[in-house]
Design an enzyme around this catalytic site. Structure first.
Site, PDB file in Angstrom:
ATOM      1  N   PHE A 182       0.880  -1.369   0.040  1.00  0.00           N
ATOM      2  CA  PHE A 182      -0.059   0.067   0.028  1.00  0.00           C
ATOM      3  C   PHE A 182       0.809   1.190   0.112  1.00  0.00           C
ATOM      4  O   PHE A 182       1.873   1.213   0.646  1.00  0.00           O
ATOM      5  CB  PHE A 182      -0.911  -0.105   1.181  1.00  0.00           C
ATOM      6  CG  PHE A 182      -1.941   0.755   1.304  1.00  0.00           C
ATOM      7  CD1 PHE A 182      -3.152   0.755   0.888  1.00  0.00           C
ATOM      8  CD2 PHE A 182      -1.926   2.239   1.536  1.00  0.00           C
ATOM      9  CE1 PHE A 182      -4.530   1.436   0.816  1.00  0.00           C
ATOM     10  CE2 PHE A 182      -3.113   2.999   1.636  1.00  0.00           C
ATOM     11  CZ  PHE A 182      -4.347   2.709   1.184  1.00  0.00           C
ATOM     12  N   ASP A 238       1.373  -5.270   8.302  1.00  0.00           N
ATOM     13  CA  ASP A 238       0.238  -4.420   8.417  1.00  0.00           C
ATOM     14  C   ASP A 238      -1.013  -5.557   8.085  1.00  0.00           C
ATOM     15  O   ASP A 238      -1.005  -5.999   7.076  1.00  0.00           O
ATOM     16  CB  ASP A 238       0.565  -3.481   7.140  1.00  0.00           C
ATOM     17  CG  ASP A 238      -0.557  -2.440   7.036  1.00  0.00           C
ATOM     18  OD1 ASP A 238      -1.804  -2.790   7.448  1.00  0.00           O
ATOM     19  OD2 ASP A 238      -0.156  -1.243   6.877  1.00  0.00           O
ATOM     20  N   TYR A 281     -10.989   0.556  10.106  1.00  0.00           N
ATOM     21  CA  TYR A 281     -12.200   0.937   9.251  1.00  0.00           C
ATOM     22  C   TYR A 281     -12.536   0.226   8.043  1.00  0.00           C
ATOM     23  O   TYR A 281     -13.535   0.146   7.374  1.00  0.00           O
ATOM     24  CB  TYR A 281     -12.049   2.397   8.961  1.00  0.00           C
ATOM     25  CG  TYR A 281     -11.006   2.840   8.149  1.00  0.00           C
ATOM     26  CD1 TYR A 281     -10.714   2.348   6.775  1.00  0.00           C
ATOM     27  CD2 TYR A 281     -10.066   3.611   8.739  1.00  0.00           C
ATOM     28  CE1 TYR A 281      -9.730   2.746   6.133  1.00  0.00           C
ATOM     29  CE2 TYR A 281      -8.869   3.889   8.163  1.00  0.00           C
ATOM     30  CZ  TYR A 281      -8.723   3.566   6.977  1.00  0.00           C
ATOM     31  OH  TYR A 281      -7.331   3.743   6.263  1.00  0.00           O
ATOM     32  N   LYS A 282     -11.895  -1.160   7.995  1.00  0.00           N
ATOM     33  CA  LYS A 282     -12.152  -1.878   6.941  1.00  0.00           C
ATOM     34  C   LYS A 282     -12.776  -3.074   7.511  1.00  0.00           C
ATOM     35  O   LYS A 282     -13.997  -2.660   7.914  1.00  0.00           O
ATOM     36  CB  LYS A 282     -10.746  -2.278   6.270  1.00  0.00           C
ATOM     37  CG  LYS A 282     -10.127  -1.266   5.475  1.00  0.00           C
ATOM     38  CD  LYS A 282      -8.685  -1.363   4.857  1.00  0.00           C
ATOM     39  CE  LYS A 282      -8.123  -0.202   4.451  1.00  0.00           C
ATOM     40  NZ  LYS A 282      -6.889  -0.332   4.031  1.00  0.00           N
TER      41      LYS A 282
HETATM   42  C1  LIG Z   1      -5.839   0.732   4.313  1.00  0.00           C
HETATM   43  C2  LIG Z   1      -4.531   0.727   4.478  1.00  0.00           C
HETATM   44  C3  LIG Z   1      -3.690   1.718   5.040  1.00  0.00           C
HETATM   45  C4  LIG Z   1      -4.325   3.116   5.600  1.00  0.00           C
HETATM   46  O1  LIG Z   1      -3.471   4.069   6.276  1.00  0.00           O
HETATM   47  P1  LIG Z   1      -4.078   5.277   6.812  1.00  0.00           P
HETATM   48  O2  LIG Z   1      -3.051   5.912   7.611  1.00  0.00           O
HETATM   49  O3  LIG Z   1      -5.061   4.762   7.648  1.00  0.00           O
HETATM   50  O4  LIG Z   1      -4.753   6.075   5.744  1.00  0.00           O
HETATM   51  C5  LIG Z   1      -2.482   1.404   5.316  1.00  0.00           C
HETATM   52  N1  LIG Z   1      -1.883   0.521   4.924  1.00  0.00           N
HETATM   53  C6  LIG Z   1      -2.432  -0.629   4.358  1.00  0.00           C
HETATM   54  C7  LIG Z   1      -1.929  -1.856   3.864  1.00  0.00           C
HETATM   55  C8  LIG Z   1      -3.831  -0.508   3.936  1.00  0.00           C
HETATM   56  O5  LIG Z   1      -4.670  -1.504   3.572  1.00  0.00           O
END
Ligand SMILES: *Cc1c(COP(=O)(O)O)cnc(C)c1O
Length: 419
Positions: A131, A205, A230-231
């Site tokens: 990500f 993560d 939030y997922k």
């Molecule tokens: C959704 C997600 C994030 C989100 O990061 P935020 O700081 O909450 O915006 C980070 N890493 C991964 C792998 C994700 O899937």
């Protein structure tokens, strides 16, 4: 939605729904009747009881109890209290997770702390396909702490080749448990063990696995972890994230965002920072209490549910979706997500030349998935609130959209779907 899935598929779906142990909890969530929601991997659905709890948080706790809430409603300990509840879903004993900040900020904390725990090791290893925010944060930590960032996919470090050799210099190896794009589930136990054999710390993560896939943080000796809520945890838009530090590392966990909420005696207001004992040292500043307590309430939707049950149903849903897509759509799309159940998370990604238009047309019909550049449709399957029947209906809608060409009028846009 007039398009119907063929009877053989709907009958199979109905039989699976009739045998579904989690069927009774579908009602714990509110999703509009006309919607088939396949984006719980981006923003989880609203648990039905949450609005009333939010009203209580705002009206009674904030409106009436005011500042007293920090004590009387125990706002102060909410981050560690909620951390323990998330811990139960990711295989961590109490006292090792704390909720707060964003995933990005927490990754910054744990990567920097991990480098400080391995001062003589010059690299950080991460996945270039991870990500975006994870690689951006890793780049900054590397610059800040004078480390070199080495790119490798999780399974590359299991080979005996050059990339595995990269581990021998690594302070921290940081990967996503489930690839947000392809839905591939990486082998956390083996990658963690390989990192340890090489003397590196393993950081995961869990954004796309917590609440959907058993993780086993303690069982597999993971060192550090972060994730968002939030997922699949349904904590609400922008809900606080969390970080995990294994108990054995907490005394040496020296994280760089040394805010007063992580201090040993926050109200002594001393000049010098002295970290709190235990996981509370992962805190930084005052948390967004409305979001924090909303997340706490949302987690009640998992009451009495074992993550193994969620996983079994999720595999059933994704497996049925892949079968239905094979049958109804055939070669028009490529299933990017691994077909081997043990290698996929809780989403199915499909490649198609007009993926953006197809997803847009589907959303207009109430089947909500999302698009990832350049050519992926992503469909997330949140087992707590989906039925198998909805899965085959979604596949039938997809087949109809792709064969009817209804999307021909939709202009491609890179930004319209920001989920
Ligand atoms: C959704 C997600 C994030 C989100 O990061 P935020 O700081 O909450 O915006 C980070 N890493 C991964 C792998 C994700 O899937």
């Amino acid at each position: 939605m007039s398009t119907q899935a063929p009877p053989a598929l709907t009958e199979r779906a109905d039989a699976l729904d009739a045998a579904d142990e989690l069927a009774p909890i579908v009602d714990r969530f509110t999703v509009p009747d006309e919607v088939i929601y396949l984006d719980g991997n981006s923003l989880g659905a609203l648990p039905r009881h949450v609005p009333a709890v939010v009203a209580d948080i705002v009206e009674r706790q904030w409106g009436h109890d005011l500042i007293r809430s920090w004590n009387d409603n125990d706002w102060w300990h909410a981050p560690t209290r909620i951390g323990d509840r998330i811990g139960a879903l990711v295989g961590a004993a109490p006292g090792q997770l704390v909720a707060g900040d964003s995933t990005s900020a927490n990754l910054f904390k744990v990567l920097a702390a991990g480098c400080r725990m391995r001062p003589d090791r010059p690299t950080i290893v991460t996945d270039p396909a991870g990500f975006s925010t994870d690689t951006y944060i890793a780049q900054s930590v590397a610059r800040l702490l004078d480390r070199r960032l080495v790119y490798a996919a999780p399974h590359d470090v299991l080979d005996n080749g050059d990339r595995a050799a990269a581990l021998s210099d690594a302070a921290v190896v940081a990967f996503s448990h489930v690839d947000y794009r392809t839905g591939q589930l990486w082998n956390l136990p083996e990658v963690t063990a390989a990192a340890h054999r090489a003397g590196a710390l393993a950081c995961w993560d869990l954004s796309h696995s917590a609440g959907a896939v058993p993780v086993g943080l303690d069982a597999y000796d993971v060192d550090l972890a972060v994730g968002c809520s939030y997922k699949y945890l349904n904590g609400g838009p922008g809900a606080p994230a969390y970080l995990y530090v294994a108990a054995r590392h907490q005394a040496t966990f020296d994280q760089p965002l040394s805010g007063w909420h992580g201090h040993a005696t926050p109200f002594a207001m001393t000049v010098d920072y002295e970290p709190a004992d235990g996981i509370a040292r992962g805190r930084c500043g005052t948390p967004p209490m409305l979001s924090m307590l909303t997340l706490e309430a949302a987690l009640d939707a998992f009451d009495g549910v074992r993550i193994e049950q969620v996983r079994a149903k999720s595999l059933s849903l994704t497996g049925l979706f892949i079968d239905a897509v094979d049958q109804l759509v055939g070669g028009d799309v490529q299933v990017v997500t691994p077909r081997v159940p043990g290698r996929r998370g809780s989403q199915v990604a499909l490649r198609h030349g007009q993926a953006f238009q197809a997803v847009t047309a589907l959303i207009a019909r109430g089947v909500i998935g999302d698009f990832r550049q350049p050519d992926l449709m992503r469909f997330g399957f949140a087992a707590p609130y989906l039925t198998h029947r909805q899965v085959v209906e979604a596949a039938a809608q997809l087949a109809d959209v792709l064969t009817s060409g209804v999307y021909d009028d939709i202009a491609p846009s890179a930004t319209a779907l920001v989920t």
